[in-house]
Design an enzyme around this catalytic site. Structure first.
Site, PDB file in Angstrom:
ATOM      1  N   GLY A 282       0.834  -1.211   0.000  1.00  0.00           N
ATOM      2  CA  GLY A 282       0.000   0.000   0.000  1.00  0.00           C
ATOM      3  C   GLY A 282       0.856   1.244   0.000  1.00  0.00           C
ATOM      4  O   GLY A 282       2.056   1.186  -0.263  1.00  0.00           O
ATOM      5  N   ASN A 283       0.259   2.368   0.280  1.00  0.00           N
ATOM      6  CA  ASN A 283       1.025   3.611   0.372  1.00  0.00           C
ATOM      7  C   ASN A 283       0.393   4.513   1.430  1.00  0.00           C
ATOM      8  O   ASN A 283      -0.641   4.181   1.993  1.00  0.00           O
ATOM      9  CB  ASN A 283       1.111   4.305  -0.991  1.00  0.00           C
ATOM     10  CG  ASN A 283      -0.260   4.678  -1.511  1.00  0.00           C
ATOM     11  OD1 ASN A 283      -0.930   5.532  -0.963  1.00  0.00           O
ATOM     12  ND2 ASN A 283      -0.692   3.988  -2.568  1.00  0.00           N
TER      13      ASN A 283
END
Ligand code: CTP
Length: 420
Positions: free
Chosen positions: A224-225
């Site tokens: 993810g980020n």
């Protein structure tokens, strides 16, 4: 209604307590702020017990409820401003208003939370004076009250009768709590909606993407980020407030969504691409604020990987995802405006942004420098450079994301105009 009560010093502070109690009983959400002097008459604990919410008395104190009124969820981040309560109030009642507080309000002084809130209020302000009859009759006080009325403040005249000092009678008594509440209720009911922002995007269909995609490794893990979705949410809220019909594609955003906005929720880059392909043809403006993964695990497993045993991974194979924005740019029809967002590191940010604008065939790109920890990802504020295809370059110094959003929309509107 959301009723904010500012209590200043005076024996009549006990009536503010009773007003708060009646208001809560009538179903209103009440928050209270006190001047330091008022706490000599009624303590914070009494108001807190009655309203079920923390009571504030200083501009420098954190609100444990983070600006929420009773019955509202407490936001997961504290507001930047100590004025969150008055910004969100339907009515701000200052009761009792002492002669000193009235003088300060008339002069526009902001030396404590109660006076500061009055100065910052955009909601109706109601002031209920209570004091000794000679203080009330003094030309200074009378002049101050006339000034307040001229400023649009509703002054509830004090009643006549027995005053606090033993044996004294006269004008200066704070009206009964029922009367105070009823004035506030009437004002809230007839409150004209604030003029609000110009409806320059009325009927314009705006598609906003926000948040960050998650690419599964196995059934519980993902790549993810750090994007929280705040910038996209601010864009959606600002566009809606200016009359746009807003569709918001949200990738893993847990923050509250602005009212009046249609929401499509996605998790992966693939799902985001599919949702964009579906929604893009029907929009005039695309604001692509989502942080889309550039790579995803090429063979995500459906169960949970074990750290030991035959399927223990020692590396994760990646494959590229679709560049959603470039694909949409290929499919654009005349009159559609596409704005991308670029997170870049350090001094070369502007050049990299310009290169991305060209490569993705965008109308504008909003570049933010992610080497700074105080802005950008998961922050309330941002500082950006907007670069448009026609060469315009606008630097927006550090500001709340809603202010940045307003300028992004101004640019979208400007770029739309030649095609109208
Ligand atoms: N974007 C997209 N699809 C992707 C990656 C990015 O639509 N797979 C969009 C983002 O939403 C953003 C813009 O492209 O509006 C720029 O994103 P960014 O990640 O900065 O660009 P990349 O092309 O991925 O370049 P970089 O090599 O810098 O990551």
């Amino acid at each position: 209604m959301r009723l904010l009560i500012g209590v200043s010093g005076g024996i009549a502070a006990y009536k503010a307590l009773e007003t708060a109690r009646l208001a809560v009983r009538a179903g209103h959400a009440v928050r209270v702020m006190q001047t330091p002097t008022s706490m000599r008459f009624v303590g914070k604990a009494s108001f807190a017990a009655i309203t079920g919410a923390p009571v504030l008395s200083s501009e420098f104190e954190q609100d444990p409820a983070r600006g929420a009124y009773p019955g509202e969820p407490v936001p997961d981040r504290a507001p930047i401003s100590h004025l969150a309560l008055v910004e969100r109030a339907d009515v701000y009642l200052v009761a009792p208003a002492s002669a000193n507080t009235i003088a300060k309000l008339a002069a526009g002084a902001a030396d404590n939370l109660v006076t500061t809130a009055a100065l910052a209020a955009s909601c109706p302000v109601v002031v209920a004076p209570a004091m000794n009859n000679r203080m009330y009759a003094h030309p200074a006080t009378q002049g101050n009250l006339r000034t307040l009325e001229a400023h649009g403040v509703e002054v509830i005249p004090p009643g006549e009768g027995e005053l606090a000092s033993y044996g004294e009678r006269g004008v200066g008594r704070l009206p009964e709590p029922e009367a105070l509440l009823s004035v506030c209720e009437t004002i809230a009911a007839h409150r004209r909606p604030a003029a609000g922002p110009a409806q320059d995007l009325a009927g314009v269909r705006v598609l906003v993407t926000a948040g960050g995609t998650r690419e599964p490794i196995d059934s519980v893990r993902y790549i993810g980020n750090r994007s929280s979705g705040r910038m996209g949410l601010a864009l959606a809220a600002a566009a809606r407030a200016r009359g746009a019909e807003v569709t918001l594609i949200l990738a893993n955003v847990s923050l509250p969504v602005p009212e009046g906005v249609r929401v499509v929720r996605v998790e992966t880059a693939n799902q985001l691409a599919a949702a964009c392909a579906e929604e893009f043809p029907g929009c005039e403006v695309l604001l692509m604020a989502a942080a889309v993964a550039d790579f995803r695990p090429s063979a995500p497993v459906e169960h949970k990987l074990k750290k030991t045993g035959p399927d223990a991974p020692n590396k994760v194979e990646l494959e590229p995802t679709e560049d959603v924005l470039s694909v949409l740019a290929d499919r654009r029809r005349p009159g559609q405006v596409l704005i991308g967002f670029a997170a870049e590191h350090g001094s070369g940010a502007a050049a990299l942004g310009r290169e991305k604008l060209e490569r993705k065939r965008l109308d504008a790109i909003v570049v933010n420098d992610i080497s700074r920890a105080d802005i950008g990802f998961d922050a309330e504020e941002n500082e950006v450079l907007i670069i448009a295809r026609d060469g315009l370059q606008r630097h927006i110094p550090r500001a709340a994301k809603r202010a940045v959003a307003a300028e992004v929309l101004n640019q979208a509107q400007r770029l739309r105009e030649p095609a109208q």
